[in-house]
Design a protein around this motif. Structure first.
Motif, short mmCIF file in Angstrom:
data_model
loop_
_atom_site.label_atom_id
_atom_site.label_comp_id
_atom_site.label_asym_id
_atom_site.label_seq_id
_atom_site.Cartn_x
_atom_site.Cartn_y
_atom_site.Cartn_z
N THR A 1 0.90 -1.11 -0.09
CA THR A 1 -0.04 0.06 0.00
C THR A 1 0.74 1.52 0.09
N LEU A 2 0.40 2.34 -0.85
CA LEU A 2 1.03 3.47 -0.71
C LEU A 2 -0.08 4.33 -0.40
N GLU A 3 0.07 5.31 0.54
CA GLU A 3 -0.75 6.57 1.09
C GLU A 3 -0.08 7.77 1.24
N ILE A 4 -0.82 8.80 0.57
CA ILE A 4 -0.10 10.00 0.61
C ILE A 4 -0.71 11.19 1.42
N TYR A 5 0.36 11.75 2.39
CA TYR A 5 -0.42 12.78 3.39
C TYR A 5 -0.26 14.19 2.80
N ASP A 6 -1.20 14.96 2.54
CA ASP A 6 -0.81 16.40 1.92
C ASP A 6 -0.67 17.28 3.06
N VAL A 7 0.48 17.46 3.41
CA VAL A 7 0.72 18.46 4.54
C VAL A 7 -0.11 19.83 4.65
#
Length: 320
Positions: free
Chosen positions: A162-168
């Motif tokens: 899994t790849l999850e991306i957090y937008d700061v």
């Protein structure tokens, strides 16, 4: 004349290059002042002139919320405010002036968290940010252009791709395309080329697999394999080149891994660097200029602990 002009330019710009090594260059690993704690399965990242080391295992106390800072110029350690949630096997990255700690085991190898913890060195305060969609430990975290990329690890049932991306800026998570190879105890670094994901383990075996995610394209690419299959190791970027060091062999009677390697994107080859002075797994890694740092971790497979910090200067000829 060229040397004089360069010196004058340095003075006009306000002093020495902050990313340059602070001591004479070395072609072998050298020791630095020991940390205050002996730990393993930690996370680490550099912000400015300091390296932050978080979490992990302490003997005999188990999982710890302890945070240490190593000041590179002063060669000095300092204890900092503890994390809100104690974790071992965390995923750690620095972005801007903040330190981010994601996931990890909260109780030996049982409870796993989805927490994203942020430390602000200016205020010496920790903040809990929106939790990730997935609980995981032994994952990797990389920072790239205002985003945090969390990849791999385990949810205690299986290895994850899994790849999850957090937008700061937006304080929100979204799902990205999964990498091809599920794995845990992996490492990830970011360069201008994208996010490299290195090594790891699956099914009880170490992997040499390397994949790169290019956010602009939204796709994964397979790259040449590591020279040494490894897991529980550290990776850093030096002049846009991934460097992998440390880890442990998983075979009976296995050892911690001494070889160090650097990837040259231009010729798509992994090149050997001087082997580690004290091979370790579960260690933290950081880089400043050409200098890489190996911090704490276990000098033997399994539960072993160290307070060592050692450095290596990557030869300039490999960075041309």
């Amino acid at each position: 004349m060229i040397a004089i002009a360069a010196a004058l330019l340095t003075l006009l710009l306000g002093g020495a290059d902050p990313a340059a090594p602070t001591a004479s260059a070395t072609t072998a690993w050298r020791p630095l002042p020991h940390a205050e704690l002996e730990r393993t399965e930690v996370g680490a990242a550099r912000i400015g002139g300091s390296i932050y080391v978080v979490g992990g295992f302490l003997e005999p106390a188990g999982t710890t919320d302890a945070v240490e800072r190593y000041e590179i110029e002063r060669r000095r350690w300092q204890r900092l405010p503890s994390m809100p949630i104690a974790v071992n096997h965390p995923a750690v990255a620095a972005l801007g002036r903040f330190l981010y700690v994601y996931g990890g085991y909260t109780d030996s190898f049982e409870g796993i968290t989805d927490a994203l913890q942020r430390y602000d060195p200016r205020t010496r305060a920790w903040t809990l940010l929106p939790a990730a969609p997935t609980v995981r430990a032994a994952a990797a975290l990389a920072a790239w252009r205002g985003m945090l990329y969390a990849v791999g690890g385990t949810d205690d049932d299986r290895e994850l791709s899994t790849l999850e991306i957090y937008d700061v800026a937006r304080r929100s998570w979204r799902r990205g395309p999964s990498m091809r190879t599920p794995r845990e105890h992996l490492a990830a670094i970011a360069t201008a080329d994208g996010v490299y994901v290195l090594g790891g383990r699956a099914g009880g075996a170490n992997l040499a697999t390397v994949e790169r995610f290019q956010p602009g394209r939204g796709s994964w690419t397979r790259l040449p394999r590591l020279r040494q299959a490894r897991s529980g190791f550290a990776a850093v970027a030096v002049a846009g080149r991934p460097v992998a060091f440390g880890g442990e062999e998983l075979t009976p009677g296995g050892r911690t891994i001494e070889p160090v390697e650097l990837f040259d994107p231009a010729d798509r080859r992994w090149r050997p660097l001087p082997g580690m002075r004290t091979p370790r797994h579960g260690l933290g890694g950081a880089a400043q200029g050409r200098r890489i740092y190996a911090i704490e971790g276990g000098p033997r497979p399994g539960f072993a602990f160290s307070d060592a910090i050692e450095y290596l200067d990557v030869p300039a000829r490999l960075l041309r």
